[in-house]
Design an enzyme around this catalytic site. Structure first.
Site, PDB file in Angstrom:
ATOM      1  N   LYS A 179      79.700  39.697  63.720  1.00 23.56           N
ATOM      2  CA  LYS A 179      81.150  39.532  63.854  1.00 23.56           C
ATOM      3  C   LYS A 179      81.572  40.219  65.155  1.00 23.56           C
ATOM      4  O   LYS A 179      81.230  41.372  65.391  1.00 23.56           O
ATOM      5  CB  LYS A 179      81.868  40.161  62.660  1.00 23.56           C
ATOM      6  N   ASP A 212      86.292  37.503  65.237  1.00 19.22           N
ATOM      7  CA  ASP A 212      87.335  38.118  64.405  1.00 19.22           C
ATOM      8  C   ASP A 212      88.497  38.555  65.293  1.00 19.22           C
ATOM      9  O   ASP A 212      88.621  39.719  65.637  1.00 19.22           O
ATOM     10  CB  ASP A 212      86.736  39.312  63.658  1.00 19.22           C
ATOM     11  N   LYS A 237      91.481  37.874  64.193  1.00 19.03           N
ATOM     12  CA  LYS A 237      92.548  37.889  63.183  1.00 19.03           C
ATOM     13  C   LYS A 237      93.744  37.101  63.691  1.00 19.03           C
ATOM     14  O   LYS A 237      94.862  37.609  63.821  1.00 19.03           O
ATOM     15  CB  LYS A 237      92.934  39.303  62.792  1.00 19.03           C
ATOM     16  N   PRO A 258      84.572  43.616  54.423  1.00 20.88           N
ATOM     17  CA  PRO A 258      84.423  44.820  55.240  1.00 20.88           C
ATOM     18  C   PRO A 258      84.890  46.043  54.458  1.00 20.88           C
ATOM     19  O   PRO A 258      85.467  45.912  53.383  1.00 20.88           O
ATOM     20  CB  PRO A 258      85.369  44.553  56.413  1.00 20.88           C
ATOM     21  N   VAL A 299      82.689  48.859  54.214  1.00 17.26           N
ATOM     22  CA  VAL A 299      81.494  49.587  53.767  1.00 17.26           C
ATOM     23  C   VAL A 299      81.128  50.657  54.803  1.00 17.26           C
ATOM     24  O   VAL A 299      81.165  50.400  56.002  1.00 17.26           O
ATOM     25  CB  VAL A 299      80.306  48.603  53.600  1.00 17.26           C
ATOM     26  N   ARG A 344      80.445  50.426  62.102  1.00 15.19           N
ATOM     27  CA  ARG A 344      80.040  51.724  62.642  1.00 15.19           C
ATOM     28  C   ARG A 344      78.855  52.373  61.947  1.00 15.19           C
ATOM     29  O   ARG A 344      78.078  53.083  62.605  1.00 15.19           O
ATOM     30  CB  ARG A 344      81.255  52.672  62.612  1.00 15.19           C
TER      31      ARG A 344
HETATM   32  P1  XMP Z   1      83.420  49.379  60.096  1.00 13.84           P
HETATM   33  O1  XMP Z   1      83.019  50.119  61.319  1.00 13.84           O
HETATM   34  O2  XMP Z   1      84.546  50.020  59.350  1.00 13.84           O
HETATM   35  O3  XMP Z   1      83.915  47.993  60.682  1.00 13.84           O
HETATM   36  O4  XMP Z   1      82.253  49.061  59.198  1.00 13.84           O
HETATM   37  C1  XMP Z   1      84.538  47.062  59.919  1.00 13.84           C
HETATM   38  C2  XMP Z   1      84.763  45.811  60.704  1.00 13.84           C
HETATM   39  O5  XMP Z   1      85.469  44.930  59.890  1.00 13.84           O
HETATM   40  C3  XMP Z   1      86.793  44.771  60.381  1.00 13.84           C
HETATM   41  N1  XMP Z   1      87.652  45.036  59.257  1.00 13.84           N
HETATM   42  C4  XMP Z   1      88.358  44.103  58.653  1.00 13.84           C
HETATM   43  N2  XMP Z   1      88.494  42.805  58.894  1.00 13.84           N
HETATM   44  N3  XMP Z   1      89.889  42.609  57.020  1.00 13.84           N
HETATM   45  C5  XMP Z   1      89.280  42.075  58.085  1.00 13.84           C
HETATM   46  O6  XMP Z   1      89.409  40.875  58.326  1.00 13.84           O
HETATM   47  C6  XMP Z   1      89.783  43.912  56.717  1.00 13.84           C
HETATM   48  O7  XMP Z   1      90.305  44.390  55.728  1.00 13.84           O
HETATM   49  C7  XMP Z   1      88.993  44.696  57.590  1.00 13.84           C
HETATM   50  N4  XMP Z   1      88.658  45.991  57.579  1.00 13.84           N
HETATM   51  C8  XMP Z   1      87.829  46.171  58.621  1.00 13.84           C
HETATM   52  C9  XMP Z   1      87.007  45.686  61.525  1.00 13.84           C
HETATM   53  O8  XMP Z   1      87.756  45.013  62.514  1.00 13.84           O
HETATM   54  C10 XMP Z   1      85.599  45.967  61.952  1.00 13.84           C
HETATM   55  O9  XMP Z   1      85.154  44.977  62.854  1.00 13.84           O
END
Ligand code: XMP
Length: 224
Positions: free
Chosen positions: A33, A61, A63, A172, A174, A196
């Site tokens: 992503k 992504d 959004k 997401p 985790v 991360r």
């Molecule tokens: P981390 O580092 O927290 O990254 O594992 C998470 C990734 O996912 C995205 N992210 C989201 N994308 N809805 C989404 O569509 C969500 O609730 C959400 N939370 C995190 C974030 O941009 C990163 O790339």
């Protein structure tokens, strides 16, 4: 079951060499992503470079949350780079917005994935009050997937109950946001999106393998 989110800043060891991260984690990931931070820093061409470095699907992504014609235009720029799927917000509604995006995406052979809820606390205030409607709209529109947070497994269960097996659920939240590998899968998600916990690791490949092993262990326990 693992999609790796490539958002800078990257590994303290590998710096911002995102292509090296892609190659290292590729054996353990089922997709990548790419978010706004990477595209703003490296340009939309970064998507094409990732596509060259892996045979896994690449999800953009951004959004997307705009009127249909504007989202379709952004989609066109991403499709030129070979992107496999784009993520758009569901709260914008269908008429004049998501309907146009989906129509254009079908022409270009790109999948659309809709955000139905988000992992942060603030999502409860507005978006989460409409999860059911967003999921039902997404079903009617014929999108390919939904994003629901690993931090709120009850929403994943709700969405899975509504869509059955017809849409993929990406989750997401985790690692750095608190959910454990496998939490979302056990609630009904198809993929967990991890950033991360992998990309900030000194060894992204080993970190990805560790996440995958934990996922498999949890799934064996909860699904039997
Ligand atoms: P981390 O580092 O927290 O990254 O594992 C998470 C990734 O996912 C995205 N992210 C989201 N994308 N809805 C989404 O569509 C969500 O609730 C959400 N939370 C995190 C974030 O941009 C990163 O790339």
């Amino acid at each position: 079951m693992l999609v790796v989110a490539l958002d800078p800043p990257f590994s303290p060891v590998l710096g911002e060499d995102y292509l090296r991260i892609v190659r290292e984690v590729d054996p353990y990931a089922q997709g990548f992503k790419v978010g706004l931070p990477l595209i703003l820093r490296r340009g939309v061409g970064a998507v094409g470079k990732i596509k060259e470095a892996t045979s896994r699907p690449v999800i953009a992504d951004l959004k997307l949350a705009d009127i249909g014609d504007v989202m379709a235009s952004a989609l066109g720029a991403l499709a030129e780079q070979g992107v496999d799927a784009v993520i758009a917000h569901g709260f914008v509604g269908v008429e004049g917005s998501l309907d146009k995006l989906v129509e254009e995406a079908e022409k270009l052979g790109v999948e659309v994935i809709v955000v139905a809820s988000m992992s942060h606390k603030g999502s409860e205030k507005y978006i989460d009050k409409h999860v059911t409607e967003i999921v039902e709209d997404s079903l009617r529109l014929g999108v390919h997937g939904l994003v629901l947070p690993a931090t709120r497994p009850s929403l994943i269960r709700l969405a899975r109950g509504l869509v059955g097996g017809s849409l993929r659920i990406y989750s997401p939240g985790v690692g750095h946001q608190g959910a454990q590998p496998g939490d979302a899968l056990c609630a009904g998600a198809d993929y967990e999106i991890v950033g991360r916990a992998i990309t900030w690791s000194e060894s992204p490949g080993q970190a990805a393998r560790a996440v995958l092993e934990k996922q498999l262990e949890r799934v064996r326990a909860c699904r039997g």
